[in-house]
Scaffold this motif. Sequence first.
Motif, PDB file in Angstrom:
ATOM      1  N   PHE A  79       0.824  -1.200   0.000  1.00  0.00           N
ATOM      2  CA  PHE A  79       0.000   0.000   0.000  1.00  0.00           C
ATOM      3  C   PHE A  79       0.866   1.261   0.000  1.00  0.00           C
ATOM      4  O   PHE A  79       1.905   1.319   0.660  1.00  0.00           O
ATOM      5  N   ASP A  80       0.403   2.259  -0.732  1.00  0.00           N
ATOM      6  CA  ASP A  80       1.068   3.551  -0.759  1.00  0.00           C
ATOM      7  C   ASP A  80       0.407   4.561   0.171  1.00  0.00           C
ATOM      8  O   ASP A  80       1.057   5.481   0.663  1.00  0.00           O
ATOM      9  N   VAL A  81      -0.897   4.398   0.375  1.00  0.00           N
ATOM     10  CA  VAL A  81      -1.657   5.221   1.315  1.00  0.00           C
ATOM     11  C   VAL A  81      -2.489   4.271   2.159  1.00  0.00           C
ATOM     12  O   VAL A  81      -3.142   3.366   1.627  1.00  0.00           O
ATOM     13  N   VAL A  82      -2.458   4.467   3.471  1.00  0.00           N
ATOM     14  CA  VAL A  82      -3.243   3.602   4.367  1.00  0.00           C
ATOM     15  C   VAL A  82      -4.143   4.459   5.241  1.00  0.00           C
ATOM     16  O   VAL A  82      -3.771   5.561   5.662  1.00  0.00           O
ATOM     17  N   THR A  83      -5.330   3.941   5.505  1.00  0.00           N
ATOM     18  CA  THR A  83      -6.259   4.582   6.423  1.00  0.00           C
ATOM     19  C   THR A  83      -6.015   4.004   7.804  1.00  0.00           C
ATOM     20  O   THR A  83      -6.214   2.812   8.032  1.00  0.00           O
TER      21      THR A  83
END
Length: 436
Positions: A79-83
């Motif tokens: 993942f490059d962006v995680v919540t």
Amino acid sequence: MRTTIAATLLAGIATFGTGIAAAETLTIATVNNADMVVMQKLSPKFKEKTGIDLNWVILEENVLRQRVTTDIATKGGQFDVVTIGAYETPIWGKQNWLAALDDLGDSYDYKDVFEPVRNMLTVNGKLYAAPFYAESSFTYYRKDLFDKAGLTMPEQPTYTDIKKFAAALHKPADNQYGICLRGKPGWGENMAYVGTLVNTFGGRWFDMEWKPQLTSPEWKEAVTFYVDMLKNYGPPGATSNGHNENRALFSSGNCAMWVDATAAAGHIYNPAESKVADKTAFAKAPIAKVENGAGWGWAWALGVPNSSKKAAAAKQFIAWATSKDYITLVGETQGWVSAPPGTRKSTYENPEYKKAAPFADTVLKAILAADPTRPTAQPVPYAGIQFVAIPEFQGIGAQVGQSIAAALSGQTTVDQALQTAQSAVERTMKQAGYIK
């Protein structure tokens, strides 16, 4: 010594604002909450602006946490962006698992973000995740049903009030349940609510020596109250209901009351999403014996794992998705009632938002009143209201959540569930070196 989560990841982050290839694709892991669904819906606007493609991985809350934790701890780089949230961010920031987000540009206007919300996501003066929305918890109730029954919800209800109201309004033959509460097991599902319940009944997770307190009178009283409430006045199959399931039940008109995240207010009050938009009112989170920790403090945020090879593009997406301009985009395209709440001063100064969201002031007061440094009436060695801010809590909360769900489903008694949970947590705390 206490065990660490894992070895520190190697950082290799490009500088924000450098050239980005048009064909670049970001993989974004996020939760299936309504605000994130809107973010995905509006994300073509980001691609139009930047040329960056987005690959979405949208997961149920418990699954998201498992996938993201595993990936970031093993340097997976999926993942490059995680919540992530107010629990993970400070812990992972300290471990150097996340890229700092102090370089999103002057136009980002960091000072516009409420200071308590920034503080949830900051380590040693650096922001490690940007808040997408922030929340506390409060009481949703059906004003039409209350009026018809001659009931009045106080501004500050007690749990004695809540039980009385639930009994009066429970009509299962009409698919109308007195109250809906989280029952799905998980540290961020049923334990988010149960944690606040224990707090306001005067309990705590650990004493000052880090000894678990799950068999204390306060825990027994709180969990017994919770189990009895849902068994007598809740919907069937409550152990399958988390935040999203209960939001669907309430918005469909099946719950007379619901104690949950303030962030859902915009969706409950939106007639495009809710059958009870014009019938719902709001009150503070209920209290029992003490006020400490009755309403939680949380932010869902976007972070960049240090294992990502596309940090510059990832930061560009985060700067877009958590900006004032994004909130305006939501307001103008989805209705101002749906604007992401709780993060920016400018939202609460916007007359269009205040007109569309009559709950705005109540929500903001709840968020700003939440104090993770004083979550309980008794002294504790930890911070966090509906969680304990230590790395081990993710596993601890999941274990205890399963035990509580077993009591709720009738597989075991409350006493047995709490004893099982106590033993499991004691083992974990000894293995981790908290208890000598």
